[in-house]
Structures are given as structure tokens and as C-alpha cells.
Scaffold this motif. Structure first.
Motif, PDB file in Angstrom:
ATOM      1  N   PRO A 181       0.835  -1.214   0.000  1.00  0.00           N
ATOM      2  CA  PRO A 181       0.000   0.000   0.000  1.00  0.00           C
ATOM      3  C   PRO A 181       0.863   1.254   0.000  1.00  0.00           C
ATOM      4  CG  PRO A 181      -0.012  -1.053   2.170  1.00  0.00           C
ATOM      5  CD  PRO A 181       0.644  -2.016   1.228  1.00  0.00           C
ATOM      6  N   LYS A 182       0.392   2.284  -0.686  1.00  0.00           N
ATOM      7  CA  LYS A 182       1.156   3.517  -0.837  1.00  0.00           C
ATOM      8  C   LYS A 182       0.396   4.716  -0.244  1.00  0.00           C
ATOM      9  CE  LYS A 182       4.567   1.787  -3.358  1.00  0.00           C
ATOM     10  NZ  LYS A 182       4.768   2.168  -4.774  1.00  0.00           N
ATOM     11  N   ASN A 183       1.169   5.687   0.209  1.00  0.00           N
ATOM     12  CA  ASN A 183       0.618   6.979   0.606  1.00  0.00           C
ATOM     13  C   ASN A 183       0.428   7.839  -0.640  1.00  0.00           C
ATOM     14  OD1 ASN A 183       0.795   6.501   3.504  1.00  0.00           O
ATOM     15  ND2 ASN A 183       3.022   6.671   3.239  1.00  0.00           N
ATOM     16  N   GLU A 184      -0.212   8.988  -0.460  1.00  0.00           N
ATOM     17  CA  GLU A 184      -0.481   9.859  -1.601  1.00  0.00           C
ATOM     18  C   GLU A 184       0.797  10.333  -2.279  1.00  0.00           C
ATOM     19  OE1 GLU A 184      -3.082  13.062  -0.657  1.00  0.00           O
ATOM     20  OE2 GLU A 184      -4.776  11.753  -0.147  1.00  0.00           O
ATOM     21  N   ASP A 185       1.875  10.443  -1.507  1.00  0.00           N
ATOM     22  CA  ASP A 185       3.131  10.911  -2.101  1.00  0.00           C
ATOM     23  C   ASP A 185       3.934   9.805  -2.766  1.00  0.00           C
ATOM     24  OD1 ASP A 185       4.067   9.459   0.044  1.00  0.00           O
ATOM     25  OD2 ASP A 185       5.127  11.131   1.002  1.00  0.00           O
ATOM     26  N   GLY A 186       3.366   8.577  -2.810  1.00  0.00           N
ATOM     27  CA  GLY A 186       4.031   7.457  -3.465  1.00  0.00           C
ATOM     28  C   GLY A 186       4.889   6.614  -2.555  1.00  0.00           C
ATOM     29  N   SER A 187       5.081   7.058  -1.323  1.00  0.00           N
ATOM     30  CA  SER A 187       5.858   6.270  -0.369  1.00  0.00           C
ATOM     31  C   SER A 187       5.015   5.114   0.171  1.00  0.00           C
ATOM     32  CB  SER A 187       6.336   7.148   0.789  1.00  0.00           C
ATOM     33  OG  SER A 187       5.222   7.662   1.509  1.00  0.00           O
ATOM     34  N   ILE A 188       5.671   4.090   0.685  1.00  0.00           N
ATOM     35  CA  ILE A 188       4.963   2.932   1.208  1.00  0.00           C
ATOM     36  C   ILE A 188       4.335   3.271   2.554  1.00  0.00           C
ATOM     37  CG2 ILE A 188       5.253   0.572   2.078  1.00  0.00           C
ATOM     38  CD1 ILE A 188       7.391   0.160  -0.053  1.00  0.00           C
ATOM     39  N   ASP A 189       3.102   2.848   2.742  1.00  0.00           N
ATOM     40  CA  ASP A 189       2.351   3.089   3.974  1.00  0.00           C
ATOM     41  C   ASP A 189       2.808   2.085   5.034  1.00  0.00           C
ATOM     42  OD1 ASP A 189       0.499   3.369   6.001  1.00  0.00           O
ATOM     43  OD2 ASP A 189      -1.255   3.376   4.688  1.00  0.00           O
ATOM     44  N   ILE A 190       3.858   2.429   5.766  1.00  0.00           N
ATOM     45  CA  ILE A 190       4.458   1.509   6.728  1.00  0.00           C
ATOM     46  C   ILE A 190       3.481   1.088   7.825  1.00  0.00           C
ATOM     47  CG2 ILE A 190       6.321   1.159   8.399  1.00  0.00           C
ATOM     48  CD1 ILE A 190       7.242   1.155   5.488  1.00  0.00           C
ATOM     49  N   PRO A 191       2.694   1.993   8.441  1.00  0.00           N
ATOM     50  CA  PRO A 191       1.750   1.537   9.467  1.00  0.00           C
ATOM     51  C   PRO A 191       0.770   0.481   8.965  1.00  0.00           C
ATOM     52  CG  PRO A 191       2.037   3.914   9.614  1.00  0.00           C
ATOM     53  CD  PRO A 191       2.728   3.475   8.354  1.00  0.00           C
ATOM     54  N   GLN A 192       0.288   0.640   7.726  1.00  0.00           N
ATOM     55  CA  GLN A 192      -0.639  -0.359   7.193  1.00  0.00           C
ATOM     56  C   GLN A 192       0.089  -1.672   6.911  1.00  0.00           C
ATOM     57  OE1 GLN A 192      -4.179  -1.009   3.839  1.00  0.00           O
ATOM     58  NE2 GLN A 192      -3.023   0.905   3.837  1.00  0.00           N
ATOM     59  N   ALA A 220      10.841  -1.519   3.809  1.00  0.00           N
ATOM     60  CA  ALA A 220       9.536  -1.604   4.460  1.00  0.00           C
ATOM     61  C   ALA A 220       9.442  -2.866   5.301  1.00  0.00           C
ATOM     62  CB  ALA A 220       8.427  -1.574   3.405  1.00  0.00           C
ATOM     63  N   PHE A 221      10.014  -3.948   4.804  1.00  0.00           N
ATOM     64  CA  PHE A 221      10.019  -5.179   5.599  1.00  0.00           C
ATOM     65  C   PHE A 221      10.764  -4.965   6.912  1.00  0.00           C
ATOM     66  CE2 PHE A 221      12.136  -8.912   7.163  1.00  0.00           C
ATOM     67  CZ  PHE A 221      11.074  -9.795   7.305  1.00  0.00           C
ATOM     68  N   ARG A 222      11.907  -4.304   6.843  1.00  0.00           N
ATOM     69  CA  ARG A 222      12.670  -4.067   8.073  1.00  0.00           C
ATOM     70  C   ARG A 222      11.841  -3.287   9.088  1.00  0.00           C
ATOM     71  NH1 ARG A 222      16.040  -0.600   6.416  1.00  0.00           N
ATOM     72  NH2 ARG A 222      15.238   1.191   7.592  1.00  0.00           N
ATOM     73  N   LYS A 223      11.205  -2.218   8.624  1.00  0.00           N
ATOM     74  CA  LYS A 223      10.454  -1.358   9.540  1.00  0.00           C
ATOM     75  C   LYS A 223       9.194  -2.038  10.061  1.00  0.00           C
ATOM     76  CE  LYS A 223      12.092   2.798   7.130  1.00  0.00           C
ATOM     77  NZ  LYS A 223      11.694   3.924   6.236  1.00  0.00           N
ATOM     78  N   ALA A 224       8.508  -2.791   9.198  1.00  0.00           N
ATOM     79  CA  ALA A 224       7.224  -3.373   9.582  1.00  0.00           C
ATOM     80  C   ALA A 224       7.349  -4.720  10.287  1.00  0.00           C
ATOM     81  CB  ALA A 224       6.338  -3.535   8.338  1.00  0.00           C
ATOM     82  N   VAL A 225       8.448  -5.443  10.018  1.00  0.00           N
ATOM     83  CA  VAL A 225       8.574  -6.800  10.556  1.00  0.00           C
ATOM     84  C   VAL A 225       9.861  -6.987  11.362  1.00  0.00           C
ATOM     85  CG1 VAL A 225       8.587  -9.275  10.018  1.00  0.00           C
ATOM     86  CG2 VAL A 225       7.228  -7.701   8.618  1.00  0.00           C
ATOM     87  N   ALA A 226      11.011  -6.819  10.737  1.00  0.00           N
ATOM     88  CA  ALA A 226      12.282  -7.167  11.390  1.00  0.00           C
ATOM     89  C   ALA A 226      12.525  -6.363  12.659  1.00  0.00           C
ATOM     90  CB  ALA A 226      13.437  -6.969  10.412  1.00  0.00           C
ATOM     91  N   GLU A 227      12.125  -5.093  12.679  1.00  0.00           N
ATOM     92  CA  GLU A 227      12.343  -4.255  13.855  1.00  0.00           C
ATOM     93  C   GLU A 227      11.258  -4.426  14.909  1.00  0.00           C
ATOM     94  OE1 GLU A 227      12.724  -0.283  12.375  1.00  0.00           O
ATOM     95  OE2 GLU A 227      14.745  -0.603  11.555  1.00  0.00           O
ATOM     96  N   ARG A 228      10.228  -5.211  14.581  1.00  0.00           N
ATOM     97  CA  ARG A 228       9.087  -5.324  15.491  1.00  0.00           C
ATOM     98  C   ARG A 228       8.797  -6.746  15.967  1.00  0.00           C
ATOM     99  NH1 ARG A 228       4.717  -4.673  13.077  1.00  0.00           N
ATOM    100  NH2 ARG A 228       3.492  -3.877  14.835  1.00  0.00           N
ATOM    101  N   HIS A 229       9.440  -7.731  15.355  1.00  0.00           N
ATOM    102  CA  HIS A 229       9.161  -9.127  15.700  1.00  0.00           C
ATOM    103  C   HIS A 229      10.456  -9.904  15.861  1.00  0.00           C
ATOM    104  CE1 HIS A 229       4.790  -8.917  15.079  1.00  0.00           C
ATOM    105  NE2 HIS A 229       5.059  -8.115  14.052  1.00  0.00           N
ATOM    106  N   PRO A 230      10.472 -10.902  16.745  1.00  0.00           N
ATOM    107  CA  PRO A 230      11.667 -11.744  16.902  1.00  0.00           C
ATOM    108  C   PRO A 230      11.994 -12.464  15.599  1.00  0.00           C
ATOM    109  CG  PRO A 230      10.105 -12.100  18.700  1.00  0.00           C
ATOM    110  CD  PRO A 230       9.388 -11.282  17.673  1.00  0.00           C
ATOM    111  N   ARG A 231      13.275 -12.700  15.364  1.00  0.00           N
ATOM    112  CA  ARG A 231      13.707 -13.328  14.108  1.00  0.00           C
ATOM    113  C   ARG A 231      13.085 -14.697  13.896  1.00  0.00           C
ATOM    114  NH1 ARG A 231      14.149 -14.922   9.928  1.00  0.00           N
ATOM    115  NH2 ARG A 231      15.825 -14.768   8.373  1.00  0.00           N
ATOM    116  N   GLU A 232      12.835 -15.422  14.956  1.00  0.00           N
ATOM    117  CA  GLU A 232      12.290 -16.779  14.788  1.00  0.00           C
ATOM    118  C   GLU A 232      10.809 -16.779  14.406  1.00  0.00           C
ATOM    119  OE1 GLU A 232      12.175 -15.770  19.242  1.00  0.00           O
ATOM    120  OE2 GLU A 232      13.570 -15.546  17.551  1.00  0.00           O
ATOM    121  N   ARG A 233      10.161 -15.613  14.403  1.00  0.00           N
ATOM    122  CA  ARG A 233       8.742 -15.553  14.064  1.00  0.00           C
ATOM    123  C   ARG A 233       8.487 -15.578  12.564  1.00  0.00           C
ATOM    124  NH1 ARG A 233       4.835 -13.195  17.014  1.00  0.00           N
ATOM    125  NH2 ARG A 233       3.524 -13.970  15.312  1.00  0.00           N
TER     126      ARG A 233
END
Length: 373
Positions: free
Chosen positions: A20-31, A61-74
Motif C-alpha cells: 500500500p502507498k501513501n499519496e506521495d508514493g511512499s509505502i504506507d508503513i503503518p498499514q 519496508a520489511f525491516r520497519k514493519a517486521v524485522a524491527e518489530r518481531h523476533p527473528r524466529e517468528r
């Protein structure tokens, strides 16, 4: 199907190509983060991205949405090295791996692919010594399983798997529209992987969204079945019901698509025989508009001096409706690779004299030239 640790793999993979993208074309990280949370909570683990997706923004986006928020084994993560985009020599190609490692913050990759091998680029992977490079990464523990994603003909797939029996898996385009499509050769390529003992991850189960909103005659088939399931669910479950499949990737662009996919993949059940029959009717509906009524007897090709694969070209032409132009161009390129093209016809008439259907092959081929680029 189990992963390299012996754990069962959730049959749905979260594809990160169409985020998903924001209006400015950047990826919508919270979503993306919320989508990832729901995916993981449902039992999903497999995320799929690539060095070239969104010029690197997908991996970040993966780093911000997943890797920085969940344990590696998940989670398990797959990314890809592309020898023909965003690099210019062996050094820059190999650097993609280390850049991907930094962008994703994953520490290592559970699955790693040489990206989108096809006739026009596969030799680069040899020239840049990338097969041995990735094999070495596995020996160092930086990659757990590796292979290649593939967009070409069965002959090339057979050649690659024979030359590189060390690969762990292959990523293929498989969906009910392309199972027998000569421009994709889904069934034949799947059978080759199975014969070589290589499990498959499936890409494009809804053909880039085409099967999520199919042509009217296909919708009518599914509607008559009485099922309230989404059109996309039929396509994804069809792919996931195949044997020898690790996971089926779905490029999800919003929370609604994630929730729809999880509704039937959380507790995945293969298609029943009755449901298989419905999909077979949908496949027939896709093929019903035979604007070129070719039976693929190949009598026309036996004496063609230009070695034009006439039935295969006509099959691509008949499947153009409801499919984006770039896909038809790609399929045309696959069936004509190393053979004659429609524009090579010298109008000798041999084909028309041999055709049991008495088709005006010469003029029909002229209409197919539009797919040559």
C-alpha cells in the motif's frame, strides 16, 4: 511441506511487491505493519521481497514493519538477486546480497533466489558466477535455502536444473489460467521441478490481479457454483492445492486483501473434486472465445521453412483478452524463443494447404505481429 527446520509452512506467503502507498508514493508503513501482524497472528511466516522491488523500498519496508518489530524466529524471509537490473558487472551484482541484508535487517535469508531467469538474461548468472556465489552464502549460513525464479520455456528449465542440481527450490508462475498456456507452461514446468525433486514456491496465482477480477464469463461460472468465496480465493486455493508446493505468494496491497486471503488460508483445505470441476469450467470459459479456432494439430508446422510455432502463437493470441499487454508480449516471446516469429512468414502457403481447419493462417499471423517488441 516443511521448512528447513522441519516445521510446517503456512501455505500463504506475503508478497511485498505491491504494498500500500501513501499519496506521495511512499509505502504506507503503518498499514504494512498491521497487515504483517495479522499475517503472523494467523500462522503465516513467509515474506517475499526482492532487491529491485520499489527500488529497495520494499526491503526497507520489511525491516520497519517486521524485522524491527518481531523476533527473528517468528518469520521466514525470501529476497532475490537480479543480474540484469540495477547492476552492471559481477561486483555490483554480488553487492545486491549485502545491500539486501542491510535493508531488511534480517541477519540472514531463509530463502534466496536468482531473480527471474529467462532466455534473454540467464547467461548473465553464469558470467557473473552467481550460482557459486549463492552456494557459498549457504555454506556460510547466510542463506538457508536457495534457488531461482523462472519465466521461460520447459527446455530451459530442464537445462538449468540438470546443470545445477544443488538448488533447493524453484519459484514458478502457476495459476488456473496458465496451467496449460504454452506461453507460461505452468504444468510442464511444475512437472519438471517435481521430476528433479525440487519443491516449488508459486508466484502470480491470480496472474497479477487478473483472476481476482476475471472476465464476465469466468465470474459467471463461479457465481453459478453457489459459492460466496472471492474470485481470488478460487485462484489461490487452486495453486495451493498442487503437490510439491512450499507456499503460494500473494502480493497484497491493503488490509482487506490480507483479511480475505487469511479467511480461507488460515485453515487451508485443498479444492474438493467438486470445486476442481468448477475451476475446470472456468478454464473452459477462458478458452471459449477462440477467435482463432486452431486445434494445435501442428500439421502446419511440419514443413514451415521459417520454423514458426503457429499453434503456440495462436494460443497466445486467443488468450490476450483480459490480460495486460506486457503479459501477452512476454508469453509471445516465450513461445517464439529460438524459433520463427509471425513477422518471419514468407507467405509460401504451405501451412494453409496443410491446415485441416482451412484457416487463413498467413493473414492471422499478420495480426499477431503486434506482440513483437
Amino acid at each position: 511441506m516443511k521448512d528447513y527446520l522441519g516445521k510446517d509452512i503456512f501455505k500463504l506467503g506475503f508478497g511485498l511487491m505491491r504494498l500500500p502507498k501513501n499519496e506521495d508514493g511512499s509505502i504506507d508503513i503503518p498499514q504494512v505493519a498491521e497487515m504483517a501482524d495479522r499475517f503472523l497472528a494467523a500462522g503465516g511466516t513467509y515474506f517475499d521481497t526482492a532487491y529491485v522491488y520499489d527500488n529497495g523500498a520494499s526491503e526497507e519496508a520489511f525491516r520497519k514493519a517486521v524485522a524491527e518489530r518481531h523476533p527473528r524466529e517468528r518469520y521466514t524471509l525470501c529476497t532475490k538477486l537480479c543480474a540484469w537490473l540495477q547492476c552492471h558487472d559481477e561486483e555490483s551484482a554480488k553487492q545486491q546480497f549485502y545491500t539486501s541484508l542491510e535493508r531488511t535487517g534480517a541477519g540472514y535469508f531463509d530463502f534466496y533466489l536468482l531473480h527471474a531467469l529467462q532466455r534473454g538474461n540467464y547467461k548473465l548468472y553464469d558470467e557473473y558466477h552467481l550460482w557459486d556465489f549463492v552456494k557459498g552464502l549457504k555454506e556460510k549460513g547466510l542463506v538457508k535455502r536457495w534457488g531461482f525464479s523462472f519465466h521461460a520455456d520447459p527446455e530451459l528449465l530442464e537445462e538449468l536444473l540438470t546443470a545445477h542440481p544443488e538448488v533447493d527450490f524453484v519459484q514458478l508462475q502457476i495459476n488456473y489460467a496458465d496451467w496449460e498456456n504454452p506461453g507460461v507452461a505452468g504444468r510442464k514446468n511444475w512437472e519438471i521441478c517435481k521430476a528433479h525433486g525440487k519443491p516449488v514456491t508459486i508466484m502470480e496465482p491470480v496472474k497479477g490481479g487478473v483472476l481476482a477480477d476475471p472476465i464476465a464469463s469466468v465470474k459467471a461460472v463461479f457465481d453459478r457454483s453457489g459459492s460466496k468465496a472471492s474470485y481470488a480465493s478460487w485462484a489461490i486455493r487452486y495453486a495451493a492445492s498442487k503437490e510439491n508446493v512450499i507456499t503460494v505468494l500473494s502480493g497484497m496491497s491493503n488490509l482487506a486483501q490480507m483479511e480475505d486471503n487469511l479467511s480461507y488460508m488460515r485453515n487451508f483445505q485443498p479444492l474438493t473434486p467438486e470445486e476442481e470441476a468448477v475451476v475446470a469450467q472456468a478454464q473452459a470459459a477462458l478458452n471459449a472465445d477462440q477467435s482463432i479456432p486452431c486445434t494445435a494439430c501442428h500439421y502446419c508446422t511440419d514443413g514451415c521453412p521459417m520454423e514458426i510455432p503457429i499453434p503456440e502463437i495462436f494460443a497466445v493470441q486467443n488468450r490476450k483478452d483480459g490480460s495486460p499487454r506486457f503479459r501477452t508480449v512476454r508469453e509471445y516471446g516465450i513461445v517464439t524463443q529460438g524459433k520463427g516469429k509471425a513477422s518471419d512468414c514468407i507467405q509460401c502457403g504451405q501451412c494453409e494447404a496443410a491446415c485441416p481447419q482451412q484457416l487463413p493462417i498467413i493473414s492471422l499471423l499478420e495480426a499477431c505481429r503486434e506482440w513483437e517488441e
